[in-house]
Write an enzyme that holds these catalytic residues in place. Structure first.
Site, short mmCIF file in Angstrom:
data_model
loop_
_atom_site.label_atom_id
_atom_site.label_comp_id
_atom_site.label_asym_id
_atom_site.label_seq_id
_atom_site.Cartn_x
_atom_site.Cartn_y
_atom_site.Cartn_z
N CYS A 1 16.49 -22.28 -24.91
CA CYS A 1 15.33 -22.84 -24.20
C CYS A 1 14.06 -22.17 -24.72
O CYS A 1 14.11 -21.20 -25.46
CB CYS A 1 15.45 -22.55 -22.71
SG CYS A 1 17.02 -23.05 -22.00
N ARG B 1 13.26 -26.13 -29.20
CA ARG B 1 14.32 -25.23 -28.71
C ARG B 1 15.13 -25.87 -27.60
O ARG B 1 16.18 -25.35 -27.21
CB ARG B 1 13.69 -23.94 -28.20
CG ARG B 1 12.91 -23.15 -29.24
CD ARG B 1 12.16 -21.98 -28.62
NE ARG B 1 13.08 -21.01 -28.07
CZ ARG B 1 13.60 -20.01 -28.79
NH1 ARG B 1 13.26 -19.87 -30.05
NH2 ARG B 1 14.45 -19.16 -28.26
N TRP C 1 17.20 -26.45 -22.50
CA TRP C 1 18.40 -27.06 -23.08
C TRP C 1 19.50 -26.71 -22.10
O TRP C 1 19.87 -25.55 -21.93
CB TRP C 1 18.70 -26.47 -24.46
CG TRP C 1 19.87 -27.11 -25.14
CD1 TRP C 1 19.97 -28.39 -25.56
CD2 TRP C 1 21.11 -26.48 -25.47
NE1 TRP C 1 21.19 -28.61 -26.13
CE2 TRP C 1 21.91 -27.46 -26.10
CE3 TRP C 1 21.62 -25.21 -25.31
CZ2 TRP C 1 23.20 -27.19 -26.56
CZ3 TRP C 1 22.91 -24.92 -25.77
CH2 TRP C 1 23.68 -25.92 -26.37
N ASN D 1 15.97 -17.89 -20.39
CA ASN D 1 16.66 -18.42 -21.56
C ASN D 1 17.91 -17.58 -21.72
O ASN D 1 17.82 -16.37 -21.94
CB ASN D 1 15.75 -18.31 -22.80
CG ASN D 1 16.48 -18.77 -24.06
OD1 ASN D 1 17.46 -19.50 -23.99
ND2 ASN D 1 16.00 -18.32 -25.21
N GLY D 2 19.09 -18.19 -21.56
CA GLY D 2 20.33 -17.42 -21.70
C GLY D 2 21.35 -17.87 -20.66
O GLY D 2 21.23 -18.94 -20.08
N GLU E 1 27.81 -30.36 -45.87
CA GLU E 1 26.44 -30.26 -45.36
C GLU E 1 25.81 -31.64 -45.23
O GLU E 1 25.14 -31.94 -44.23
CB GLU E 1 25.62 -29.35 -46.28
CG GLU E 1 24.12 -29.39 -46.09
CD GLU E 1 23.63 -29.04 -44.69
OE1 GLU E 1 24.44 -28.51 -43.89
OE2 GLU E 1 22.45 -29.31 -44.39
N LYS F 1 24.27 -33.24 -41.81
CA LYS F 1 22.90 -33.77 -41.74
C LYS F 1 22.93 -35.18 -41.18
O LYS F 1 22.17 -35.55 -40.30
CB LYS F 1 22.25 -33.81 -43.12
CG LYS F 1 21.58 -32.60 -43.64
CD LYS F 1 20.38 -32.07 -42.91
CE LYS F 1 20.63 -31.07 -41.84
NZ LYS F 1 21.43 -29.93 -41.99
N GLU G 1 24.13 -35.42 -37.36
CA GLU G 1 23.30 -34.79 -36.31
C GLU G 1 21.97 -35.50 -36.12
O GLU G 1 21.35 -35.36 -35.06
CB GLU G 1 23.07 -33.31 -36.58
CG GLU G 1 22.19 -32.99 -37.77
CD GLU G 1 21.94 -31.49 -37.90
OE1 GLU G 1 21.78 -30.80 -36.88
OE2 GLU G 1 21.92 -31.00 -39.03
N HIS H 1 45.59 -37.01 -49.22
CA HIS H 1 46.41 -36.31 -48.21
C HIS H 1 46.04 -36.77 -46.80
O HIS H 1 46.22 -36.03 -45.85
CB HIS H 1 46.22 -34.80 -48.36
CG HIS H 1 46.62 -34.28 -49.70
ND1 HIS H 1 47.94 -34.16 -50.09
CD2 HIS H 1 45.88 -33.93 -50.77
CE1 HIS H 1 47.99 -33.71 -51.34
NE2 HIS H 1 46.75 -33.56 -51.78
N LYS I 1 17.39 -26.21 -31.63
CA LYS I 1 17.21 -25.64 -32.96
C LYS I 1 18.07 -24.40 -33.18
O LYS I 1 18.56 -24.17 -34.27
CB LYS I 1 15.75 -25.26 -33.17
CG LYS I 1 15.45 -24.68 -34.56
CD LYS I 1 15.79 -25.64 -35.67
CE LYS I 1 15.52 -25.06 -37.05
NZ LYS I 1 16.03 -25.94 -38.12
C1 AGP Z 1 21.78 -27.56 -38.98
O1 AGP Z 1 21.10 -28.74 -39.37
C2 AGP Z 1 22.00 -27.46 -37.50
N1 AGP Z 1 20.76 -27.57 -36.80
C3 AGP Z 1 22.84 -26.28 -37.11
O2 AGP Z 1 24.11 -26.46 -37.72
C4 AGP Z 1 22.33 -24.87 -37.53
O3 AGP Z 1 22.43 -24.73 -38.92
C5 AGP Z 1 23.25 -23.82 -36.86
O4 AGP Z 1 23.10 -23.94 -35.48
C6 AGP Z 1 22.92 -22.38 -37.30
O5 AGP Z 1 21.62 -22.06 -36.89
P1 AGP Z 1 20.96 -20.71 -37.50
O6 AGP Z 1 20.84 -20.91 -38.99
O7 AGP Z 1 19.62 -20.60 -36.82
O8 AGP Z 1 21.87 -19.57 -37.18
#
Ligand code: AGP
Length: 609
Positions: free
Chosen positions: A2, A27, A74, A98-99, A485, A489, A492, A508, A604
């Site tokens: 958050c 966030r 969040w 936050n937590g 990756e 991308k 998400e 497989h 994020k």
């Molecule tokens: C990547 O596009 C995502 N937003 C997510 O996988 C991110 O890479 C992951 O949460 C790790 O975050 P960080 O690099 O801040 O540790």
């Protein structure tokens, strides 16, 4: 994760808090709220949804309040709603958090026995009631002490900001596992979860460390430890500027950050790769040449994109070391495994935010075992950056979009540099080093030319494939992490169910998936594996695959679509393929009308387990 903001001073608190929440919205954006106070008393406003929804409520209730705290959420405990939104208010206490408080149920029972009733399902409301119960019991009201005493009773992670009814002079903040930074101005202070919310207000900042509690007032910051013992306040200069966090004319932060990569990569390499002097220099590792020479095992630990950057880097490093074993590990798995750490190991912790809870937990375990820990981090002053023994800041500037792009590229390169430093300590000659320095030297320009040449064609291509609901991304060797990756991308930000796979694994199982509901993205390098990968593509084509091939080869490919990336790179070519993949995912998400920078259900940085 958050976003928390706070303000004490002489200006209009609501406007400052809302501006800060808009900067921290990446966030978390399930709900938002502020509590402000002035001569007319307190005003608590909360709303489900984004800060823009809260903004409408605030606009109807202008006040000249001079103190306040705010929060963008969040959701962890309790669904997104006005009722579960922060700030929470119990008795005389207002709190944003936050937590996660792990023992909140036990505390809730104790507080209920004392007559407290709860309107929400959140752990935060319980935390608020706990502080109020201590505050009410004080003969002489001391908010700082009430917070200190409450922290002795909670188990979990928190970054909190606390106000008391009628107290227009101070906000008390505390952190354990969730970041908090205090900006010190002229007769005013600003509080935020990350420094981007302070830009434009002050560049004098105090980063709170775990188990610290601070009283913030117009006179500045009074910092103590968790026993209320005074701690020296270290004021640092904030390097971020307002330009860095604005969109600069791009439709989304994500496209801006994709296009920033040539510049941010130069920033990562700056002062570290000196081509004219045949020199590679990585300050901040805090490792002697002897220690580097003795490295036999490298653990590369991270989550999501950071984990994939580590996987890609392991393919790079294996090319030029013959006595180093690399262990790639997903942090959320490793932290619960009974793993073994051999002699002569170092552990790299890859994290853009430097706050990912699972990655931080692995760091703390590796430190407990006495392993040399290094950070590959972007956020300066973040928790991981503060806890490692040394490391490499990737210096890509604020990465605002939830989907990580520029950080991925620079993380992979930073780990390549680390691998080269180890190889040099083990005797790599200049003659062997020069080809890698040469590739690093042209990489930013190669990315730039790919952005220039491929942006429009990929934008057109994305429109053709945006209607699919399923995708399979495949690649071999160092293009396998690129496939993983790329699939992340796409999924998400477009919400297309996409899966990355090693191309050699298709027969497989995954090849059974291929039908008209799927499209396939195949990455093919013009190297020793070209024929092998082409045979996989032919297998998919024979089953009616709708294949987009991304390749640096000039040979005829014969699939539905071909994206030709023109690069002289060999070892680092996957980073060029990845830029094409980033653009594709971005334009598919735009075509599908999604909120590209703040995709549903995401945040994020995941500072909770
Ligand atoms: C990547 O596009 C995502 N937003 C997510 O996988 C991110 O890479 C992951 O949460 C790790 O975050 P960080 O690099 O801040 O540790």
């Amino acid at each position: 994760m958050c976003g928390i903001v706070g303000y004490v001073g002489n200006k209009e608190a609501q406007r400052i808090l809302l501006s800060g929440l808009r900067r921290l919205e990446y966030r978390g954006y399930d709900s938002a709220g502020i509590i402000t106070a002035g001569r007319n008393g307190e005003t608590l406003l909360r709303e489900k949804g984004k800060v823009a929804e809260l903004d409408k409520k605030v606009a109807e209730s202008e006040h000249n309040d001079i103190i306040g705290i705010g929060h963008t959420r969040w959701a962890t405990h309790g669904e997104p709603s006005e009722r579960n939104a922060h700030p929470h208010h119990v008795g005389d206490i207002y709190l944003v958090h936050n937590g996660i408080i792990e023992n909140y149920q036990d505390l809730k029972e104790v507080l209920a026995d004392r007559g407290y009733e709860f309107a929400s399902e959140t752990d935060t409301e319980v935390f608020t009631a706990l502080i109020d119960s201590i505050y009410q019991a004080q003969d002489k009201k001391d908010l700082h002490q009430a917070v200190v005493d409450s922290l002795q009773m909670v188990i979990g992670a928190y970054g909190i900001a606390v106000m008391a009814k009628g107290n227009l002079d101070e906000i008390v903040v505390a952190r354990k596992g969730s970041p908090l930074v205090v900006g010190v101005g002229e007769e005013e202070v600003f509080i935020a979860s990350d420094p981007s919310a302070l830009v434009g207000h002050t560049d004098q900042v105090v980063y709170l460390r775990d188990d610290e509690v601070a009283t913030c007032s117009k006179d500045g910051v009074h910092l103590t430890d968790a026993t209320a013992t005074k701690v020296d306040t270290v004021v640092e200069k904030l390097e971020l500027d307002i330009q860095a966090i604005q969109k600069k004319g791009y439709d989304h932060f994500l496209l801006k950050e994709i296009f920033e990569q040539p510049e941010t990569l130069r920033s990562t390499l700056n002062g570290r790769v000196l081509k004219e002097q045949d020199l590679l220099r990585l300050g901040g590792l805090n490792m002697t040449d002897d220690e580097l020479r003795e490295v036999k095992n490298v653990f590369i630990i991270g989550c999501g994109t950071a984990y994939y950057a580590g996987m890609l880097a392991s393919y790079f490093i294996e090319q030029f070391t013959d006595d180093v074993v690399i262990h790639n590990a997903i942090a959320s798995e490793l932290r619960y495994r009974s793993f073994n750490v051999p002699e002569n190991s170092v552990a790299l912790f890859v994290s853009q935010s430097g706050e990912t809870a699972d990655t931080l937990a692995c760091l703390q375990e590796m430190k407990r075992r006495g392993v040399k820990c290094l950070g590959i981090v972007n956020a300066v002053g973040s928790s991981i950056a503060r806890e490692v023994d040394g490391g490499v800041y990737v210096h890509v500037g604020a990465e605002i979009s939830v989907a990580s792009t520029k950080a991925f590229t620079s993380q992979a390169v930073a780990m390549l540099l680390f691998g080269l430093v180890i190889a040099q300590a083990k005797g790599m000659s200049l003659k062997e080093l020069r080809p890698y320095i040469a590739e690093l030297d042209i990489l930013p320009d190669e990315i730039q030319s790919t952005l220039n040449s491929q942006n429009e064609p990929i934008k057109t291509l994305a429109k053709k494939y945006a209607h699919y609901e399923h995708a399979l991304y495949v690649g071999r060797d160092s293009l396998f992490p690129v496939a993983l990756e790329g699939a992340l991308k796409l999924k998400e930000i477009s919400y297309i169910q996409s899966e990355g796979y090693a191309a050699g694994e298709l027969k497989h199982g995954p090849i059974a998936l291929i039908d008209d509901k799927f499209f396939e993205m195949a990455f093919v390098s013009d190297n020793w594996l070209y024929e092998k990968t082409m045979s996989n593509i032919i297998e998919m084509k024979a089953r009616g695959g709708h294949i987009i091939t991304v390749t640096n080869s000039e040979k005829a490919i014969g699939t539905e679509e071909v994206v030709r990336v023109d690069t002289k790179l060999e070892l680092l070519a996957p980073l060029i393929f990845n830029v094409a993949s980033q653009l594709f995912a971005y334009y598919v998400a735009v075509e599908r009308g999604n909120d590209v920078d703040q995709p549903r259900n995401l945040a994020k940085s995941v500072t909770v387990e």
